[in-house]
Design an enzyme around this catalytic site. Structure first.
Site, PDB file in Angstrom:
ATOM      1  N   SER A   1       0.849  -1.196   0.000  1.00  0.00           N
ATOM      2  CA  SER A   1       0.000   0.000   0.000  1.00  0.00           C
ATOM      3  C   SER A   1       0.886   1.249   0.000  1.00  0.00           C
ATOM      4  O   SER A   1       1.704   1.408  -0.906  1.00  0.00           O
ATOM      5  CB  SER A   1      -0.958  -0.052   1.194  1.00  0.00           C
ATOM      6  OG  SER A   1      -1.997   0.883   1.076  1.00  0.00           O
TER       7      SER A   1
ATOM      8  N   HIS B   1      -7.717  -5.479  -0.577  1.00  0.00           N
ATOM      9  CA  HIS B   1      -6.433  -4.905  -0.180  1.00  0.00           C
ATOM     10  C   HIS B   1      -5.825  -5.666   1.002  1.00  0.00           C
ATOM     11  O   HIS B   1      -6.400  -5.729   2.076  1.00  0.00           O
ATOM     12  CB  HIS B   1      -6.695  -3.447   0.213  1.00  0.00           C
ATOM     13  CG  HIS B   1      -5.507  -2.551   0.145  1.00  0.00           C
ATOM     14  ND1 HIS B   1      -4.757  -2.379  -0.992  1.00  0.00           N
ATOM     15  CD2 HIS B   1      -4.946  -1.728   1.082  1.00  0.00           C
ATOM     16  CE1 HIS B   1      -3.805  -1.491  -0.758  1.00  0.00           C
ATOM     17  NE2 HIS B   1      -3.891  -1.088   0.492  1.00  0.00           N
TER      18      HIS B   1
END
Length: 550
Positions: A213, A472
């Site tokens: 990320s 994610h």
């Protein structure tokens, strides 16, 4: 049965034996010639040396300044430096802290933590340097587990802590308050690792730098410096690149002065006056002011982040990442980048969180507030010059993914796909495209599709009735454990986890930058007309070619 006295005596003996095991064993004392001895901890199958400072505390006059190399020493101390305490969080306004007050952490936090396997079959180890994620706003080294990696017994892991939020990324976009302090922290930490890891048995010539990320985007940004190849051999960016729209921020100067107004610094200020005023404020006040930049919940998730700085001494980034990649003036090291099929579950899932106090989901309100909220949710509020053009783009996005349908639970998945494409996938493709035209080293990519039983989607929405898909972190947390997903892995996830860890180990040791996952060998994108993408799911892996990422 033992009586109380016997149990107490046994307890004392056990404590004494543990103390002896953790203080008399020379393997957990490391001598750093520049600093002195450090005392680590024996954790059974690995040793740890945690919270070692690599920079001076960024407090007082060093706040909002580039990090200064740690100048303290403990050579003259009777006892070695205590490196048995886990790393503390850098001060932050943490999205995942319950309640209205989300302030956690300390300002004095520029430390590295080192984890070394106990493996008698080898004397030295390649090194994995870990840059944590968290939108450049929150997160920490200790929030990513390391048991999976340590059980491999094949690499030394180093976790880097760096400044976050306004303390790490406030910028007036000029020479007096240039910004990117958190990125400069990371760079100094990587130099520290290069210089000192040999004393822990690390191989300074074999260093992999990776992150997920914002950590992945940070790795990419570090790689865009030509001197990165002096501190790293290979790099990996999981679900994050320097080109993602939430990474390089516009409008940072306005937010910097707005922060100053919130904290009583006045309005008629130069950036130098602003910096000096903010240096006098309590760090907790500065970080708590983040709440004023969120329009609801934790949106936008990166109000303070990296910027393009003026071309001054000590600047980290002076051109846009796109221009740097096109120029070829960056570190040409083998690089792997990835995304998952529903990365956008963070932060689209916020919109379907049940909010009993209001009796209405944010998703329902989105029907009335789309043109107000979309620019913040998808990070184009400061990149489109006119309201008319901004509204046109908002309408185009909505029409592309939902057509004439309303936002509702029935249309949530197309909305989540919009978030995936805009915030992650599209710019991952663009990054690979640019690098394959300019890189002198291999560029690899994979897409992961294998949903966890519980992940960030369920946590943010507080729902179990929605199938979010592969969200994610569903891949990355198979390598570095995280409370965002189930601790117990399925049989297929155990296999994938081991393949991922072997992938890291093989990559950092590869003499030619080759990369494999299980039985699949990644194909190099450099010079290829089609995108070479490795598809990974519960059934295995497959090399595929695409004109556009799926």
């Amino acid at each position: 049965m033992c009586n109380n006295y016997s149990r107490s005596l046994i307890g004392v003996l056990l404590v004494c034996l543990w103390h002896q095991a953790t203080t008399s064993d020379d393997s957990i004392i490391v001598d750093l010639p520049e600093y002195g001895k450090v005392q680590g901890r024996d954790n059974g199958f690995y040793l740890s040396f945690e919270s070692i400072p690599y920079a001076e505390p960024p407090v007082g006059n060093l706040r909002f300044e580039p990090p200064q190399p740690f100048g303290g020493q403990w050579k003259d101390r009777a006892e070695p430096f205590d490196a048995t305490q886990p790393p503390n969080l850098c001060m932050q306004w943490n999205q995942f802290t319950a309640g209205d007050d989300k302030l956690v952490g300390d300002e004095d936090c520029l430390k590295v933590s080192i984890y070394k396997p106990k493996n008698a079959s080898r004397n030295t180890f390649p090194v994995v340097a870990h840059i944590h994620g968290g939108a450049f706003m929150f997160g920490g080294a200790d929030q990513n587990g390391h048991d999976h990696v340590m059980r491999s017994g094949q690499v030394i892991l180093v976790k880097i802590s760096y400044r976050l939020g306004p303390l790490g990324f406030i910028s007036a976009e000029d020479k007096d308050l240039s910004g990117n302090y958190g990125l400069k922290d990371q760079h100094l930490a990587l130099k520290w690792i290069k210089q000192n890891i040999v004393h822990f048995g690390g191989e300074p010539e074999n260093v992999l730098v990776l992150g997920h990320s914002a950590g992945g985007a940070a790795v990419h940004l570090q790689m865009l410096r030509e001197d990165f190849q002096q501190v790293a051999k290979v790099a990996m960016s999981f679900s994050g690149t320097a080109l993602d729209p939430w990474v390089i921020l516009k409008g940072s100067r306005g937010r910097a002065f707005e922060l100053g107004r919130y904290l009583g610094c006045g309005t008629s200020l130069t950036s130098l006056n602003l910096k000096e005023c903010l240096k006098t404020k309590d760090a907790q006040q500065i970080v708590s002011a983040v709440r004023h930049f969120l329009i609801f919940n934790y949106v936008p998730f990166t109000p303070f982040g990296p910027v393009v700085e003026p071309d001054i001494d000590g600047a980290f980034l002076t051109e846009s990442p796109t221009e740097i990649i096109k120029s070829g003036k960056y570190a040409h090291v083998p690089w792997m980048v990835s995304y998952v099929t529903e990365d956008g579950g963070y932060n689209a899932a916020l919109l379907i969180e049940k909010r009993p106090p209001f009796g209405r989901q944010l998703l329902d309100e989105l029907n009335d507030r789309w043109f107000d909220w979309a620019p913040y949710l998808l990070f184009y509020r400061d990149t489109i010059e006119t309201i008319e053009h901004m509204d046109q783009y908002s309408w185009t996005l909505r029409d592309k993914y939902l057509g004439n349908q309303k936002f509702s639970l029935d249309t949530y998945l197309p909305l989540q796909q919009m978030f995936t494409d805009v915030l992650f996938k599209n710019q991952t493709q663009t990054a690979v495209d640019l690098h394959r035209k300019s890189s002198q080293s291999p560029v690899y990519a994979y897409v992961y599709d294998n949903p966890a039983e519980k992940g960030i989607g369920q946590i943010l929405s507080q729902r179990s009735d929605i199938h979010f898909g592969t969200v994610h972190g569903d891949d990355y947390f198979l390598i570095f454990e995280n409370v965002a997903r189930e601790a117990q892995l399925r049989s297929d996830e155990k296999t994938i986890s081991q393949n991922f860890i072997n992938m890291l180990i093989d990559f950092v040791q590869s003499p030619n930058g080759s990369l494999s996952f299980g039985d699949c060998h990644f194909q190099n994108n450099v010079g290829s007309d089609k995108f070479q993408l490795l598809s990974i799911n519960r059934n295995g892996c497959l090399n595929e070619q695409y004109d556009e990422f799926p």
